[in-house]
Design a protein around this motif. Structure first.
Motif, mmCIF file in Angstrom:
data_model
loop_
_atom_site.group_PDB
_atom_site.id
_atom_site.type_symbol
_atom_site.label_atom_id
_atom_site.label_comp_id
_atom_site.label_asym_id
_atom_site.label_seq_id
_atom_site.Cartn_x
_atom_site.Cartn_y
_atom_site.Cartn_z
ATOM 1 N N PHE A 15 0.715 -0.602 -0.174
ATOM 2 C CA PHE A 15 -0.082 -0.342 0.181
ATOM 3 C C PHE A 15 1.050 0.939 0.089
ATOM 4 O O PHE A 15 0.208 2.168 -0.909
ATOM 5 C CB PHE A 15 -1.007 0.020 1.114
ATOM 6 C CG PHE A 15 -2.524 -1.047 0.729
ATOM 7 C CD1 PHE A 15 -2.763 -1.343 -0.036
ATOM 8 C CD2 PHE A 15 -2.609 -1.487 2.107
ATOM 9 C CE1 PHE A 15 -3.791 -2.176 -0.503
ATOM 10 C CE2 PHE A 15 -3.678 -2.226 1.957
ATOM 11 C CZ PHE A 15 -4.533 -2.799 0.608
ATOM 12 N N GLY A 16 1.924 1.354 0.389
ATOM 13 C CA GLY A 16 2.392 2.630 1.224
ATOM 14 C C GLY A 16 3.811 2.397 -0.170
ATOM 15 O O GLY A 16 4.101 3.631 -0.462
ATOM 16 N N PHE A 17 4.210 1.546 -1.336
ATOM 17 C CA PHE A 17 5.056 1.545 -1.932
ATOM 18 C C PHE A 17 4.948 2.434 -3.203
ATOM 19 O O PHE A 17 5.962 3.615 -3.552
ATOM 20 C CB PHE A 17 4.966 0.446 -3.400
ATOM 21 C CG PHE A 17 5.955 0.089 -3.641
ATOM 22 C CD1 PHE A 17 7.280 0.769 -3.585
ATOM 23 C CD2 PHE A 17 5.864 0.449 -5.335
ATOM 24 C CE1 PHE A 17 8.673 0.207 -4.255
ATOM 25 C CE2 PHE A 17 6.667 0.498 -6.160
ATOM 26 C CZ PHE A 17 8.363 0.626 -6.464
ATOM 27 N N SER A 18 3.343 2.833 -3.271
ATOM 28 C CA SER A 18 2.860 4.188 -4.702
ATOM 29 C C SER A 18 3.277 5.599 -3.582
ATOM 30 O O SER A 18 3.108 6.649 -4.405
ATOM 31 C CB SER A 18 1.379 3.887 -4.995
ATOM 32 O OG SER A 18 0.582 3.975 -4.163
ATOM 33 N N TRP A 19 3.552 5.494 -2.618
ATOM 34 C CA TRP A 19 3.084 6.729 -2.166
ATOM 35 C C TRP A 19 4.638 8.026 -1.970
ATOM 36 O O TRP A 19 4.372 9.147 -2.518
ATOM 37 C CB TRP A 19 3.026 7.594 -0.191
ATOM 38 C CG TRP A 19 1.766 6.216 -0.228
ATOM 39 C CD1 TRP A 19 0.849 5.584 0.356
ATOM 40 C CD2 TRP A 19 0.199 7.568 -0.380
ATOM 41 N NE1 TRP A 19 -0.289 5.605 0.335
ATOM 42 C CE2 TRP A 19 -0.734 6.661 0.131
ATOM 43 C CE3 TRP A 19 0.191 9.122 -1.130
ATOM 44 C CZ2 TRP A 19 -1.612 7.615 0.162
ATOM 45 C CZ3 TRP A 19 -0.275 9.601 -1.332
ATOM 46 C CH2 TRP A 19 -1.894 9.233 -0.515
ATOM 47 N N PRO A 20 6.127 7.307 -2.533
ATOM 48 C CA PRO A 20 6.727 7.539 -2.695
ATOM 49 C C PRO A 20 6.745 8.632 -4.254
ATOM 50 O O PRO A 20 8.085 9.748 -4.222
ATOM 51 C CB PRO A 20 8.055 6.554 -2.277
ATOM 52 C CG PRO A 20 7.734 5.788 -0.941
ATOM 53 C CD PRO A 20 6.019 6.028 -1.461
ATOM 54 N N LEU A 21 6.463 7.318 -4.724
ATOM 55 C CA LEU A 21 6.720 7.933 -6.103
ATOM 56 C C LEU A 21 5.755 8.644 -6.147
ATOM 57 O O LEU A 21 6.379 10.152 -7.022
ATOM 58 C CB LEU A 21 6.192 6.863 -6.882
ATOM 59 C CG LEU A 21 7.164 5.534 -6.914
ATOM 60 C CD1 LEU A 21 6.040 4.417 -7.935
ATOM 61 C CD2 LEU A 21 8.387 5.642 -7.204
ATOM 62 N N ASN A 22 4.638 8.941 -5.496
ATOM 63 C CA ASN A 22 3.704 10.398 -5.585
ATOM 64 C C ASN A 22 3.664 11.566 -5.207
ATOM 65 O O ASN A 22 3.946 12.395 -5.741
ATOM 66 C CB ASN A 22 2.643 9.868 -4.717
ATOM 67 C CG ASN A 22 1.674 10.863 -4.673
ATOM 68 O OD1 ASN A 22 0.676 10.676 -6.368
ATOM 69 N ND2 ASN A 22 0.840 11.012 -3.815
ATOM 70 N N VAL A 23 4.653 10.972 -3.213
ATOM 71 C CA VAL A 23 5.948 12.333 -4.070
ATOM 72 C C VAL A 23 6.768 13.199 -5.107
ATOM 73 O O VAL A 23 6.576 14.334 -4.942
ATOM 74 C CB VAL A 23 6.788 12.282 -2.461
ATOM 75 C CG1 VAL A 23 7.363 13.491 -1.564
ATOM 76 C CG2 VAL A 23 5.540 11.513 -1.648
ATOM 77 N N VAL A 24 7.236 12.891 -5.074
ATOM 78 C CA VAL A 24 8.557 13.035 -6.643
ATOM 79 C C VAL A 24 7.937 13.452 -7.391
ATOM 80 O O VAL A 24 7.878 14.799 -8.071
ATOM 81 C CB VAL A 24 9.042 11.893 -7.308
ATOM 82 C CG1 VAL A 24 10.171 11.991 -8.192
ATOM 83 C CG2 VAL A 24 9.937 11.115 -5.562
#
Length: 316
Positions: A15-24
């Motif tokens: 679930f959390g893997f996409s959030w760092p990509l979303n931040v960038v």
């Protein structure tokens, strides 16, 4: 190591893997458009609830660390969102100033163009939506709403979109072309002084044209506040008095405010200004009733604009 905890940790990582990509992605985009703050807050609430559950159940293990890691990453999205909102506001301000500069240059390039002749559609590109609009004719176009709004500390935007020679016959088309795009939250309507002969020939047609305008306003914003101003009648003309009865009946039927210009001499703008200042001092941010706004505008018209410009012209 319990297998259940391992699976829970794997779920959180997925679930959390996409959030760092979303931040960038959001950081590089430099805009908050397309980002839902409400959705991010919902995710944060979910993680906080999960962490709380761990403490309540005394499950203080490595899975809790994954919760905190995901929460930190999602919180980073909030900070990036706030930064992007500021960038959006800054960019919009630059665009607005540029547009104003272009319009000013347009005036300078043609000495025959006066500010009041500026195309309302051009003005609307730098105006804020959901404002209050003054929509009237010859007299109303002379009312300096911006100066009065500043003088009386209005805590909302108000614009003058009046037009010389306008009648109830042409009001709907003018509204759709020059005002509808602004999606007004309030409209003060002062029409009828060019429609005396129309009323004489057919009161039903007068009402129909007026209702067509009202319908167009409500199609743009069904919650739009409406105020209808009577036609000035200094000589107690029977036809004008009958027109004002029609306008009041329309206001009553539409649950709108009716402003009677016959009472203009009794209005006290200074008292209204004191009341507004008091509300501001009390921290009240409610918008002033259209009655108060109209009284301020037309008190100025009554005291500052020459009386002959207020007198009604018997034009069909």
């Amino acid at each position: 190591m319990e297998l259940g905890h391992l699976f829970e940790a794997a779920m959180l990582v997925c679930f959390g893997f996409s959030w760092p990509l979303n931040v960038v992605k959001a950081y590089k985009a430099r805009t908050a458009k397309g980002t839902s703050l409400a959705f991010i807050i919902l995710i944060i609430t979910g993680y906080v609830a999960g962490i709380a559950a761990k403490f309540v159940n005394h499950q203080l293990n490595y899975v809790l660390a994954v919760y905190f890691l995901n929460l930190a990453i999602v919180l980073t999205n909030v900070f990036v969102y706030i930064r992007n909102v500021r960038l959006d506001n800054k960019n919009q301000s630059i665009k607005t100033k540029q547009k104003i500069y272009e319009l000013q240059q347009k005036f300078k390039s043609n000495n025959n163009i006066q500010e009041e002749d500026m195309n309302y559609q051009e003005l609307n590109t730098v105006a804020k939506k959901n404002a209050v609009i003054l929509f009237g004719g010859d007299l109303d176009k002379q009312i300096p709403v911006a100066e009065l709004a500043q003088s009386f500390d209005f805590n909302f935007q108000i614009y003058n979109r009046s037009e010389e020679g306008i009648s109830v016959k042409t009001a709907k088309d003018f509204f759709l072309e020059n005002i509808a795009s602004m999606e007004p939250e309030g409209v003060i309507v002062h029409l009828g002084d060019k429609d005396i002969n129309l009323l004489k020939s057919s009161g039903a047609d007068f009402d129909k044209y007026y209702l067509d305008l009202i319908s167009s306003i409500k199609e743009v914003n069904k919650k739009c506040r409406l105020a209808f101003v009577s036609v000035n009648n200094p000589n107690n003309d029977k036809t004008i008095a009958e027109m004002n009865r029609h306008i009041k009946a329309l206001a009553d039927s539409e649950r709108a405010v009716f402003i009677n210009l016959d009472n203009a001499k009794l209005w006290n703008p200074k008292a209204a200004k004191a009341a507004i200042s008091f509300a501001h001092n009390m921290g009240l941010k409610v918008r002033k009733p259209l009655t108060d706004v109209a009284e301020i505008l037309y008190s100025y018209a009554y005291t500052e604009i020459k009386p002959e410009t207020i007198a009604t012209e018997l034009v069909g």
